[in-house]
Motif scaffolding. Structure first.
Motif, PDB file in Angstrom:
ATOM      1  N   PRO A 178     -31.662  -0.764 -28.667  1.00  0.00           N
ATOM      2  CA  PRO A 178     -31.579   0.354 -27.726  1.00  0.00           C
ATOM      3  C   PRO A 178     -30.679   1.476 -28.223  1.00  0.00           C
ATOM      4  O   PRO A 178     -30.845   2.629 -27.832  1.00  0.00           O
ATOM      5  CB  PRO A 178     -31.025  -0.272 -26.456  1.00  0.00           C
ATOM      6  N   GLY A 179     -29.740   1.151 -29.099  1.00  0.00           N
ATOM      7  CA  GLY A 179     -28.852   2.165 -29.655  1.00  0.00           C
ATOM      8  C   GLY A 179     -28.134   2.963 -28.582  1.00  0.00           C
ATOM      9  O   GLY A 179     -27.596   2.427 -27.628  1.00  0.00           O
ATOM     10  N   LYS A 180     -28.176   4.271 -28.727  1.00  0.00           N
ATOM     11  CA  LYS A 180     -27.486   5.173 -27.795  1.00  0.00           C
ATOM     12  C   LYS A 180     -28.347   5.557 -26.602  1.00  0.00           C
ATOM     13  O   LYS A 180     -27.865   6.212 -25.685  1.00  0.00           O
ATOM     14  CB  LYS A 180     -27.078   6.443 -28.540  1.00  0.00           C
ATOM     15  N   TRP A 181     -29.607   5.151 -26.584  1.00  0.00           N
ATOM     16  CA  TRP A 181     -30.552   5.670 -25.589  1.00  0.00           C
ATOM     17  C   TRP A 181     -30.250   5.298 -24.147  1.00  0.00           C
ATOM     18  O   TRP A 181     -30.497   6.109 -23.255  1.00  0.00           O
ATOM     19  CB  TRP A 181     -31.973   5.316 -25.985  1.00  0.00           C
ATOM     20  N   PRO A 182     -29.707   4.123 -23.824  1.00  0.00           N
ATOM     21  CA  PRO A 182     -29.336   3.895 -22.416  1.00  0.00           C
ATOM     22  C   PRO A 182     -28.293   4.891 -21.924  1.00  0.00           C
ATOM     23  O   PRO A 182     -28.362   5.362 -20.792  1.00  0.00           O
ATOM     24  CB  PRO A 182     -28.794   2.463 -22.419  1.00  0.00           C
ATOM     25  N   PHE A 183     -27.350   5.260 -22.788  1.00  0.00           N
ATOM     26  CA  PHE A 183     -26.316   6.219 -22.399  1.00  0.00           C
ATOM     27  C   PHE A 183     -26.891   7.630 -22.269  1.00  0.00           C
ATOM     28  O   PHE A 183     -26.525   8.368 -21.356  1.00  0.00           O
ATOM     29  CB  PHE A 183     -25.167   6.201 -23.408  1.00  0.00           C
ATOM     30  N   VAL A 184     -27.779   7.994 -23.184  1.00  0.00           N
ATOM     31  CA  VAL A 184     -28.428   9.310 -23.110  1.00  0.00           C
ATOM     32  C   VAL A 184     -29.274   9.386 -21.843  1.00  0.00           C
ATOM     33  O   VAL A 184     -29.267  10.393 -21.134  1.00  0.00           O
ATOM     34  CB  VAL A 184     -29.277   9.569 -24.367  1.00  0.00           C
ATOM     35  N   THR A 185     -29.986   8.310 -21.541  1.00  0.00           N
ATOM     36  CA  THR A 185     -30.813   8.274 -20.342  1.00  0.00           C
ATOM     37  C   THR A 185     -29.961   8.328 -19.082  1.00  0.00           C
ATOM     38  O   THR A 185     -30.319   8.990 -18.109  1.00  0.00           O
ATOM     39  CB  THR A 185     -31.686   6.996 -20.330  1.00  0.00           C
ATOM     40  N   LEU A 186     -28.821   7.669 -19.098  1.00  0.00           N
ATOM     41  CA  LEU A 186     -27.917   7.720 -17.959  1.00  0.00           C
ATOM     42  C   LEU A 186     -27.456   9.150 -17.700  1.00  0.00           C
ATOM     43  O   LEU A 186     -27.353   9.581 -16.557  1.00  0.00           O
ATOM     44  CB  LEU A 186     -26.718   6.809 -18.206  1.00  0.00           C
ATOM     45  N   ALA A 242     -36.091  -2.249 -24.297  1.00  0.00           N
ATOM     46  CA  ALA A 242     -35.631  -2.512 -25.661  1.00  0.00           C
ATOM     47  C   ALA A 242     -35.455  -4.008 -25.888  1.00  0.00           C
ATOM     48  O   ALA A 242     -35.838  -4.530 -26.943  1.00  0.00           O
ATOM     49  CB  ALA A 242     -34.321  -1.777 -25.919  1.00  0.00           C
ATOM     50  N   PHE A 243     -34.899  -4.707 -24.921  1.00  0.00           N
ATOM     51  CA  PHE A 243     -34.724  -6.149 -25.043  1.00  0.00           C
ATOM     52  C   PHE A 243     -36.074  -6.868 -25.096  1.00  0.00           C
ATOM     53  O   PHE A 243     -36.281  -7.764 -25.912  1.00  0.00           O
ATOM     54  CB  PHE A 243     -33.895  -6.680 -23.873  1.00  0.00           C
ATOM     55  N   ALA A 244     -37.018  -6.457 -24.246  1.00  0.00           N
ATOM     56  CA  ALA A 244     -38.324  -7.122 -24.175  1.00  0.00           C
ATOM     57  C   ALA A 244     -39.160  -6.889 -25.428  1.00  0.00           C
ATOM     58  O   ALA A 244     -39.969  -7.745 -25.803  1.00  0.00           O
ATOM     59  CB  ALA A 244     -39.094  -6.644 -22.946  1.00  0.00           C
ATOM     60  N   THR A 245     -38.980  -5.750 -26.077  1.00  0.00           N
ATOM     61  CA  THR A 245     -39.763  -5.434 -27.277  1.00  0.00           C
ATOM     62  C   THR A 245     -38.983  -5.700 -28.549  1.00  0.00           C
ATOM     63  O   THR A 245     -39.435  -5.326 -29.628  1.00  0.00           O
ATOM     64  CB  THR A 245     -40.226  -3.967 -27.253  1.00  0.00           C
ATOM     65  N   ASP A 246     -37.821  -6.324 -28.433  1.00  0.00           N
ATOM     66  CA  ASP A 246     -36.964  -6.654 -29.569  1.00  0.00           C
ATOM     67  C   ASP A 246     -36.641  -5.411 -30.394  1.00  0.00           C
ATOM     68  O   ASP A 246     -36.747  -5.395 -31.611  1.00  0.00           O
ATOM     69  CB  ASP A 246     -37.613  -7.737 -30.439  1.00  0.00           C
ATOM     70  N   ARG A 247     -36.289  -4.365 -29.686  1.00  0.00           N
ATOM     71  CA  ARG A 247     -35.971  -3.073 -30.293  1.00  0.00           C
ATOM     72  C   ARG A 247     -34.499  -2.773 -30.021  1.00  0.00           C
ATOM     73  O   ARG A 247     -33.982  -3.103 -28.956  1.00  0.00           O
ATOM     74  CB  ARG A 247     -36.865  -2.018 -29.644  1.00  0.00           C
ATOM     75  N   TYR A 306     -36.108   8.306 -26.043  1.00  0.00           N
ATOM     76  CA  TYR A 306     -36.139   6.896 -26.447  1.00  0.00           C
ATOM     77  C   TYR A 306     -37.512   6.516 -27.004  1.00  0.00           C
ATOM     78  O   TYR A 306     -37.612   5.837 -28.012  1.00  0.00           O
ATOM     79  CB  TYR A 306     -35.785   6.012 -25.254  1.00  0.00           C
ATOM     80  N   PHE A 307     -38.573   6.973 -26.346  1.00  0.00           N
ATOM     81  CA  PHE A 307     -39.912   6.590 -26.773  1.00  0.00           C
ATOM     82  C   PHE A 307     -40.441   7.412 -27.943  1.00  0.00           C
ATOM     83  O   PHE A 307     -41.239   6.919 -28.728  1.00  0.00           O
ATOM     84  CB  PHE A 307     -40.895   6.679 -25.601  1.00  0.00           C
ATOM     85  N   PHE A 308     -40.025   8.665 -28.087  1.00  0.00           N
ATOM     86  CA  PHE A 308     -40.638   9.539 -29.080  1.00  0.00           C
ATOM     87  C   PHE A 308     -39.754   9.878 -30.270  1.00  0.00           C
ATOM     88  O   PHE A 308     -40.239  10.408 -31.252  1.00  0.00           O
ATOM     89  CB  PHE A 308     -41.119  10.835 -28.420  1.00  0.00           C
ATOM     90  N   TYR A 309     -38.449   9.603 -30.214  1.00  0.00           N
ATOM     91  CA  TYR A 309     -37.570   9.912 -31.331  1.00  0.00           C
ATOM     92  C   TYR A 309     -37.726   8.839 -32.391  1.00  0.00           C
ATOM     93  O   TYR A 309     -37.655   7.649 -32.111  1.00  0.00           O
ATOM     94  CB  TYR A 309     -36.114   9.964 -30.867  1.00  0.00           C
ATOM     95  N   ASP A 310     -37.938   9.265 -33.631  1.00  0.00           N
ATOM     96  CA  ASP A 310     -38.072   8.332 -34.739  1.00  0.00           C
ATOM     97  C   ASP A 310     -36.919   8.558 -35.687  1.00  0.00           C
ATOM     98  O   ASP A 310     -36.863   9.572 -36.380  1.00  0.00           O
ATOM     99  CB  ASP A 310     -39.406   8.553 -35.449  1.00  0.00           C
ATOM    100  N   SER A 311     -35.997   7.628 -35.752  1.00  0.00           N
ATOM    101  CA  SER A 311     -34.811   7.799 -36.582  1.00  0.00           C
ATOM    102  C   SER A 311     -35.112   7.630 -38.071  1.00  0.00           C
ATOM    103  O   SER A 311     -34.261   7.925 -38.902  1.00  0.00           O
ATOM    104  CB  SER A 311     -33.730   6.794 -36.165  1.00  0.00           C
ATOM    105  N   THR A 312     -36.309   7.196 -38.411  1.00  0.00           N
ATOM    106  CA  THR A 312     -36.647   7.010 -39.834  1.00  0.00           C
ATOM    107  C   THR A 312     -37.091   8.315 -40.481  1.00  0.00           C
ATOM    108  O   THR A 312     -37.124   8.400 -41.697  1.00  0.00           O
ATOM    109  CB  THR A 312     -37.767   5.963 -39.998  1.00  0.00           C
ATOM    110  N   GLU A 313     -37.410   9.330 -39.683  1.00  0.00           N
ATOM    111  CA  GLU A 313     -37.797  10.613 -40.253  1.00  0.00           C
ATOM    112  C   GLU A 313     -36.566  11.313 -40.797  1.00  0.00           C
ATOM    113  O   GLU A 313     -35.497  11.249 -40.229  1.00  0.00           O
ATOM    114  CB  GLU A 313     -38.453  11.513 -39.201  1.00  0.00           C
TER     115      GLU A 313
END
Length: 61
Positions: free
Chosen positions: A32-40, A25-30, A50-57
């Protein structure tokens, strides 16, 4: 594999995945939101979300 070794390997893996999501997320200037915690918590499922969820839908059919 002993149960304690399995838990230790799982913990190390989830921490590594969460670090990967944060660095990506840092490298792509994105944001990260809640995704590091969900991934943990959920490991590979968190990475997939993280890669497939689109919050704009809107989520409506």
């Amino acid at each position: 594999m002993e149960f304690q070794a399995f838990l230790a390997a799982t913990l190390v893996g989830h921490i590594g995945f969460a670090i990967f999501v944060t660095v990506h997320a840092f490298a792509t200037d994105r944001d990260p939101g809640k995704w590091p915690f969900v991934t943990l918590a959920f490991g590979l499922a968190g990475i997939a979300a993280y890669f497939f969820y689109d919050s704009t839908e809107s989520g409506q059919i």
